[in-house]
Design a protein around this motif. Structure first.
Motif, PDB file in Angstrom:
ATOM      1  N   GLY A 184      35.929  50.408  40.124  1.00 11.35           N
ATOM      2  CA  GLY A 184      35.186  49.682  39.314  1.00 11.35           C
ATOM      3  C   GLY A 184      35.709  48.217  39.723  1.00 11.35           C
ATOM      4  N   GLN A 185      36.840  48.421  40.582  1.00 13.66           N
ATOM      5  CA  GLN A 185      36.931  46.562  40.734  1.00 13.66           C
ATOM      6  C   GLN A 185      35.460  45.994  42.039  1.00 13.66           C
ATOM      7  N   PHE A 186      35.507  47.022  42.458  1.00 14.35           N
ATOM      8  CA  PHE A 186      34.056  47.034  43.336  1.00 14.35           C
ATOM      9  C   PHE A 186      33.097  46.483  42.363  1.00 14.35           C
ATOM     10  N   VAL A 187      32.381  47.027  41.526  1.00 17.58           N
ATOM     11  CA  VAL A 187      31.277  46.519  40.773  1.00 17.58           C
ATOM     12  C   VAL A 187      31.325  45.338  40.182  1.00 17.58           C
ATOM     13  N   ILE A 188      32.856  45.247  39.444  1.00 20.93           N
ATOM     14  CA  ILE A 188      33.010  44.361  38.927  1.00 20.93           C
ATOM     15  C   ILE A 188      33.102  42.908  39.463  1.00 20.93           C
ATOM     16  N   GLN A 189      33.710  43.015  41.124  1.00 19.04           N
ATOM     17  CA  GLN A 189      33.991  42.408  41.382  1.00 19.04           C
ATOM     18  C   GLN A 189      31.629  41.389  41.730  1.00 19.04           C
TER      19      GLN A 189
END
Length: 496
Positions: A184-189
């Motif tokens: 999820g962090q990968f997508v948001i970042q």
């Protein structure tokens, strides 16, 4: 921040808690909690490995370095990690996985009792655990500084908010929750980072900014080495990051252990390495260009916050802030999980006999309590210090300098070239490395970062090899353990 920004941030917190609740259903034993029983796909393990190296410190302390020195920030940080992880793909990644698959190892330090002896395992476990508590406290402070900059929320409340949400999902979902939040962090970042990147290019005149801005920036901003970040410092960090990001930072070893096989772990490491070489450039271009957009900042640690407030529309600011939270929460949850595995599997059974007799269900409960306690202690430390000038100091000086002495026996102990080095070599190299760091840093008072970081590592490395050569302690059992890590279980020849 607008109502829309707060809504985006609130939605992020709800999703994180939801991931923890969903992951809880996949956790039946303590092995599931710590290693996901080797069921995480290689690509997800690789993304998680990459994202676990980020935290909000990058957008606070590292942004200040990029604002002040420019390109050198990428060179000494992201480039060293990318190269180091690429090396580790061929040396350590598969071996970590085989420790789980062949020997049932659930903690990165669990194999040390057999590879060396119990005292060697314990000193590495205690010193590493204490280091992690301080490291994570600095990360809580970093995200709280960002929250204060965006929304004016006091640092203490910022730490409490992020800590409470992290406690919920990591205590419930273990490594599965950690890996999924990394994704999820990968997508948001990705969304937030590209939005900031495009906003900076649009503000400064388009794509040509990528090669024209260096002439407009202060002298030296386009140099790969600047200020205290010299070529020697780069080489020292390359050694440090090669150990740190291939398992010396224990939580990253878990990503390799959780992959389906040794070959899958190798692929995940190569993916992480490629991401480290490319993606940080997208993130750092805005930080490099910041002196042209928000010049003359008295506190360079506010550079990224000021950029976001200047360039981004409502809603996107909330997404950027959610990205900051996700960086720190993902790294903290990752560290909490691995520290819990070390305490549950390596420290507590030695201290308390009753722990060795716990049922599977009781072990899982104990692991969750340990995880909760680690997060709580790190939050208390962060709140009590409020980060007064310690963020970059802790991350670069303390963590980088002491990671070498702690990780060298752990990492080299898996390799056949160092089979002669036994418990004496492990303890001597660990003790000497930490002693040299304390001497250089606190008695000599050196301010040269290459010296403070590099000398302890070189000391530990030389002594680990030298003591092994002068006093070999390899045994049949230790040799068999090392040899078993050379191939996946399915590749083993059939026994008669």
């Amino acid at each position: 921040m607008s109502v829309l920004d707060w809504s985006v941030l609130a939605a992020y917190f709800i999703v994180m808690i939801g991931i923890g609740v969903w992951s809880k259903g996949r956790i039946a034993t303590v092995i599931d909690f710590f290693t996901a029983r080797g069921k995480i796909p290689w690509w997800l393990a690789g993304i998680s490995h990459h994202m676990s190296g980020y935290s909000a410190i990058m957008f606070v302390a590292f942004a200040a370095v990029a604002y002040t020195y420019g390109l050198a920030m990428y060179v000494w940080w992201a480039l060293t990690i990318g190269i180091g992880v690429g090396i580790g793909a061929f040396v350590w990644a598969a071996r970590w996985n085989r420790l789980r698959a062949k020997h049932g190892v659930a903690s990165p330090l669990e194999y040390l009792a057999r590879r060396y002896n119990l005292p060697a395992q314990q000193v590495l476990a205690y010193s590493g655990a204490l280091l992690k508590v301080v490291d994570i406290a600095a990360k809580w402070v970093a995200i709280a500084i960002l929250l204060r900059g965006f929304a004016g929320i006091p640092i203490g409340w910022g730490i409490l908010i992020t800590g409470a949400v992290t406690m919920v999902y990591i205590t419930a979902g273990g490594l599965w929750a950690d890996v999924l939040t990394d994704f999820g962090q990968f997508v948001i970042q990705g969304v937030a980072g590209i939005a900031m990147f495009l906003a900076v290019l649009a503000h400064l005149g388009g794509v040509s900014t990528l090669w024209t801005m260096w002439e407009r920036l202060p002298d030296g901003h386009g140099d790969p080495f600047a200020g205290p970040y010299t070529g020697t410092f780069f080489l020292a960090l390359l050694f440090i990051k090669t150990f740190e990001y291939n398992g010396g930072m224990w939580n990253l070893a878990q990503r390799y252990m959780a992959a389906p096989s040794g070959s899958a772990a190798k692929r995940s490491a190569l993916l992480s390495s490629g991401l480290w070489l490319v993606w940080p450039l997208i993130l750092f271009i805005p930080m490099f260009a910041a002196p042209l957009i928000v010049p003359g900042l008295a506190n360079p640690e506010e550079a990224y916050v000021r950029l976001a407030q200047t360039l981004l529309p409502q809603g996107v600011i909330g997404l950027v802030l959610a990205g900051f939270f996700s960086h720190t929460m993902a790294m903290v949850s990752s560290d909490a999980n691995v520290i819990s595995s070390v305490i549950t599997r390596d420290i507590a059974p030695v201290l308390v006999r009753r722990v060795r007799q716990l049922t599977d269900r009781a072990q899982l409960t104990f692991a969750r309590v340990t995880t909760f306690s680690f997060v709580l202690v790190s939050m208390v430390i962060a709140i009590s210090t409020e980060g007064q000038g310690v963020v970059l100091k802790i991350v670069v000086d303390l963590v980088a300098a002491t990671m070498g002495p702690i990780s060298i026996p752990l990492m080299l102990g898996m390799l056949p070239w160092f089979r002669r080095s036994g418990p004496t070599a492990a303890i001597v190299s660990w003790a000497a490395g930490l002693s040299v760091w304390a001497y250089v840093k606190w008695i000599v008072g050196s301010t040269d970062q290459a010296t403070v970081v590099g000398v302890p590592l070189v000391t530990s490395l030389v002594l680990y090899v030298a003591v092994g050569l002068l006093r070999p302690e390899n045994t049949r059992d230790r040799d068999e353990l090392i040899d078993s890590l050379d191939s996946d279980p399915a590749e083993q020849p059939a026994r008669a």
